[in-house]
Design a protein around this motif. Structure first.
Motif, PDB file in Angstrom:
ATOM      1  N   GLY A 138       0.826  -1.211  -0.111  1.00  0.00           N
ATOM      2  CA  GLY A 138      -0.020  -0.133  -0.155  1.00  0.00           C
ATOM      3  C   GLY A 138       0.731   1.300   0.110  1.00  0.00           C
ATOM      4  N   THR A 139       0.624   2.112   1.011  1.00  0.00           N
ATOM      5  CA  THR A 139       1.254   3.286   0.917  1.00  0.00           C
ATOM      6  C   THR A 139       2.910   3.145   1.365  1.00  0.00           C
ATOM      7  OG1 THR A 139      -0.759   4.717   1.722  1.00  0.00           O
ATOM      8  CG2 THR A 139       1.249   5.396   2.333  1.00  0.00           C
ATOM      9  N   VAL A 161       9.747  -2.141   4.643  1.00  0.00           N
ATOM     10  CA  VAL A 161       9.002  -0.920   4.772  1.00  0.00           C
ATOM     11  C   VAL A 161       7.634  -1.138   5.442  1.00  0.00           C
ATOM     12  CG1 VAL A 161       8.427   1.651   4.167  1.00  0.00           C
ATOM     13  CG2 VAL A 161       9.896  -0.036   2.633  1.00  0.00           C
ATOM     14  N   SER A 162       7.225  -0.440   6.459  1.00  0.00           N
ATOM     15  CA  SER A 162       6.053  -0.779   7.280  1.00  0.00           C
ATOM     16  C   SER A 162       5.709   0.218   8.225  1.00  0.00           C
ATOM     17  CB  SER A 162       5.863  -1.873   7.836  1.00  0.00           C
ATOM     18  OG  SER A 162       4.502  -2.197   8.208  1.00  0.00           O
ATOM     19  N   SER A 169       3.019   0.043  10.498  1.00  0.00           N
ATOM     20  CA  SER A 169       2.798  -0.713  11.866  1.00  0.00           C
ATOM     21  C   SER A 169       3.629  -1.734  12.110  1.00  0.00           C
ATOM     22  CB  SER A 169       1.481  -1.587  11.323  1.00  0.00           C
ATOM     23  OG  SER A 169       1.768  -2.607  10.475  1.00  0.00           O
ATOM     24  N   THR A 208       2.404  -5.989   9.209  1.00  0.00           N
ATOM     25  CA  THR A 208       1.702  -6.336   8.079  1.00  0.00           C
ATOM     26  C   THR A 208       2.107  -7.917   7.762  1.00  0.00           C
ATOM     27  OG1 THR A 208       1.501  -3.860   7.418  1.00  0.00           O
ATOM     28  CG2 THR A 208       1.362  -5.843   5.506  1.00  0.00           C
ATOM     29  N   VAL A 256      -6.820   4.957   9.605  1.00  0.00           N
ATOM     30  CA  VAL A 256      -6.510   3.694   8.698  1.00  0.00           C
ATOM     31  C   VAL A 256      -5.760   4.313   7.544  1.00  0.00           C
ATOM     32  CG1 VAL A 256      -7.453   2.202   7.175  1.00  0.00           C
ATOM     33  CG2 VAL A 256      -8.321   2.436   9.556  1.00  0.00           C
ATOM     34  N   SER A 280      -2.899   6.250   5.732  1.00  0.00           N
ATOM     35  CA  SER A 280      -1.706   6.888   6.107  1.00  0.00           C
ATOM     36  C   SER A 280      -1.482   8.274   5.413  1.00  0.00           C
ATOM     37  CB  SER A 280      -0.655   5.879   5.863  1.00  0.00           C
ATOM     38  OG  SER A 280       0.683   5.926   6.269  1.00  0.00           O
ATOM     39  N   LYS A 282      -4.975   7.415  -1.809  1.00  0.00           N
ATOM     40  CA  LYS A 282      -5.602   8.229  -1.013  1.00  0.00           C
ATOM     41  C   LYS A 282      -6.969   8.461  -1.188  1.00  0.00           C
ATOM     42  CE  LYS A 282      -3.558   7.525   1.607  1.00  0.00           C
ATOM     43  NZ  LYS A 282      -2.509   7.006   2.089  1.00  0.00           N
ATOM     44  N   GLU A 338      -9.392   5.423  -1.023  1.00  0.00           N
ATOM     45  CA  GLU A 338      -9.443   4.805   0.201  1.00  0.00           C
ATOM     46  C   GLU A 338     -10.474   5.450   1.153  1.00  0.00           C
ATOM     47  OE1 GLU A 338      -6.077   2.825   2.755  1.00  0.00           O
ATOM     48  OE2 GLU A 338      -5.482   4.911   1.828  1.00  0.00           O
ATOM     49  N   VAL A 375      -2.920  -4.905   8.505  1.00  0.00           N
ATOM     50  CA  VAL A 375      -3.418  -6.073   7.779  1.00  0.00           C
ATOM     51  C   VAL A 375      -2.458  -7.312   8.324  1.00  0.00           C
ATOM     52  CG1 VAL A 375      -4.134  -7.137   5.620  1.00  0.00           C
ATOM     53  CG2 VAL A 375      -4.188  -4.794   5.849  1.00  0.00           C
TER      54      VAL A 375
HETATM   55  O1  M6R Z   1       1.562  -0.604   8.289  1.00  0.00           O
HETATM   56  P1  M6R Z   1       1.881  -0.862   6.967  1.00  0.00           P
HETATM   57  O2  M6R Z   1       2.633   0.481   6.292  1.00  0.00           O
HETATM   58  O3  M6R Z   1       2.728  -2.193   6.662  1.00  0.00           O
HETATM   59  O4  M6R Z   1       0.591  -1.029   6.062  1.00  0.00           O
HETATM   60  C1  M6R Z   1       0.774  -1.016   4.865  1.00  0.00           C
HETATM   61  C2  M6R Z   1      -0.793  -0.787   4.128  1.00  0.00           C
HETATM   62  O5  M6R Z   1      -1.695  -1.776   4.663  1.00  0.00           O
HETATM   63  C3  M6R Z   1      -0.955   0.482   4.104  1.00  0.00           C
HETATM   64  O6  M6R Z   1      -0.202   1.538   3.818  1.00  0.00           O
HETATM   65  C4  M6R Z   1      -2.446   0.666   3.673  1.00  0.00           C
HETATM   66  O7  M6R Z   1      -2.191   0.766   2.140  1.00  0.00           O
HETATM   67  C5  M6R Z   1      -3.132   2.164   4.216  1.00  0.00           C
HETATM   68  N1  M6R Z   1      -4.392   2.118   4.423  1.00  0.00           N
HETATM   69  C6  M6R Z   1      -2.798   3.443   3.228  1.00  0.00           C
HETATM   70  O8  M6R Z   1      -3.371   4.433   3.590  1.00  0.00           O
END
Ligand code: M6R
Length: 361
Positions: A59-60, A104-105, A107, A110, A156, A158, A242, A245, A358
């Motif tokens: 994702g982001t 890269v994360s 959280s 993931t 949610v 990012s 963005k 979402e 996720v």
């Molecule tokens: O926590 P993470 O950066 O690993 O999460 C990855 C994606 O699930 C997260 O960036 C998602 O795409 C967001 N909802 C984006 O706004």
């Protein structure tokens, strides 16, 4: 605590000048025009031996990684690219001992990213983490890395973590560059650019009313096209993510150069385009793409360093060094997505069907 904001998304967008200040703090070394990243666990000799860099995220974070790969190529001249972690782990990747892997994360939890890291480590690769949450699973699993220091991100969707992750990659790229062939002068040029970011971010955030009005102008769109080239392309992809979402408006992102190979067929007044138009060596190419869109009666909102005559509206953002421009160009589009969603009455901090982290496949 939302500190006077109605949503965490708005709070987190608004915090970005401070957040960037935090990721820079204590890391700049003016004497050698470089930066120090304490936890990398990669000494200068090892850094010189890196032949290739592969960045993995979702994702982001994946989009931030795409900008990161460009920064590494530009500043350190190490071939680099980013790939969704989930795709990587299911294609039985060739794991090369001279490649440095970067997970890269935000959280750090993931599942697809964690599983990719575990698979890489099992195969003997060296993996760094670029992570926001301290002590998270990915941070613990990686051989070293750097924290993004964005602070807690609750929404949610990012926003501030994207910006800080890209800045963290700029620091990594500068660090690797100065160990290799980046000159003192270029190192200094990038450091000066990094130091200008917090104030420039505040300047962009100060235009919120204007961006809110623009969001209202485009709120009738059924679908939106986002375009950019090279440095602008990951910015376009992230802005498109963005918008979809948080507002549930369909959006597509394409390299501007690919328009004529198909997506131009979609262009009509009901499908406006957001064009990322940095003032760099691709400016004329981007202008030509806008001309093609205008010729098909497409509406255009440009994000640029100067007012674009071909566009119907331009959000002017402050210019930084070419390499660092992507950090700033996405910020007005976070506000654009936010105000579009707000006007539509969306559940901004918890968009339908999505979770903050996720942790399933
Ligand atoms: O926590 P993470 O950066 O690993 O999460 C990855 C994606 O699930 C997260 O960036 C998602 O795409 C967001 N909802 C984006 O706004």
């Amino acid at each position: 605590d939302m500190g006077g904001h109605d949503t965490y998304m708005h709070k987190e967008i608004s915090e970005q000048a401070d957040a960037v200040d935090r990721v820079l703090r204590g890391r700049i070394d003016d004497r050698f025009s470089t930066v120090h990243l304490g936890g990398l666990n990669l000494d200068a000799r090892e850094a010189r031996g890196v032949r290739r860099i592969k960045i993995l995220g979702c994702g982001t974070s994946y989009h931030a990684g795409q900008i990161g790969a460009q920064l590494i190529e530009e500043l350190a001249r190490i071939p680099a690219d980013a790939e969704p972690a989930s795709e990587f782990r299911y294609r039985n990747p060739v794991v090369d001992p001279d490649t440095l892997y970067v997970a890269v994360s935000q959280s750090g939890e993931t599942y697809d990213v964690l599983a990719a890291v575990q698979e890489l480590k099992r195969k003997g690769a060296r993996v760094l983490g670029v992570v926001n949450v301290v002590g998270s699973a990915i941070a613990r699993e990686a051989d070293g890395g750097t924290y993004v220091h964005a602070g807690p991100e609750v929404c949610v969707v990012s926003t501030k973590c994207f910006t800080n992750t890209v800045v963290a990659f700029a620091l990594l790229a500068l660090h690797l560059g100065r160990i290799r062939d980046l000159s003192v002068a270029d190192g200094k040029r990038i450091i000066d650019g990094l130091r200008r970011l917090p104030e420039q971010i505040s300047e962009i955030l100060g235009r919120e009313d204007e961006i809110k009005r623009l969001a209202a102008e485009y709120a009738d769109a059924k679908s939106m096209m986002f375009i950019g080239r090279v440095r602008g392309y990951p910015v376009a992809r992230e802005a498109s993510l963005k918008l979809k979402e948080v507002s549930y408006i369909h959006a597509e992102a394409y390299p501007a150069s690919e328009l004529k190979h198909g997506p131009l067929a979609l262009i009509e007044p009901a499908m406006p385009t957001v064009a990322i138009v940095p003032d760099d060596d691709l400016l004329e190419k981007n202008r030509a793409a806008m001309e093609e869109i205008k010729a098909r009666s497409g509406r255009i909102l440009a994000v640029a360093h100067q007012v674009q005559e071909k566009a119907d509206h331009t959000i002017v953002v402050p210019k930084n060094e070419n390499e660092l421009d992507p950090i700033l160009m996405g910020i007005p589009l976070q506000l654009f997505a936010y105000h579009t969603a707000l006007a539509m009455g969306r559940d901004i901090d918890k968009p339908r069907n999505l979770a903050k982290s996720v942790t399933v496949e």
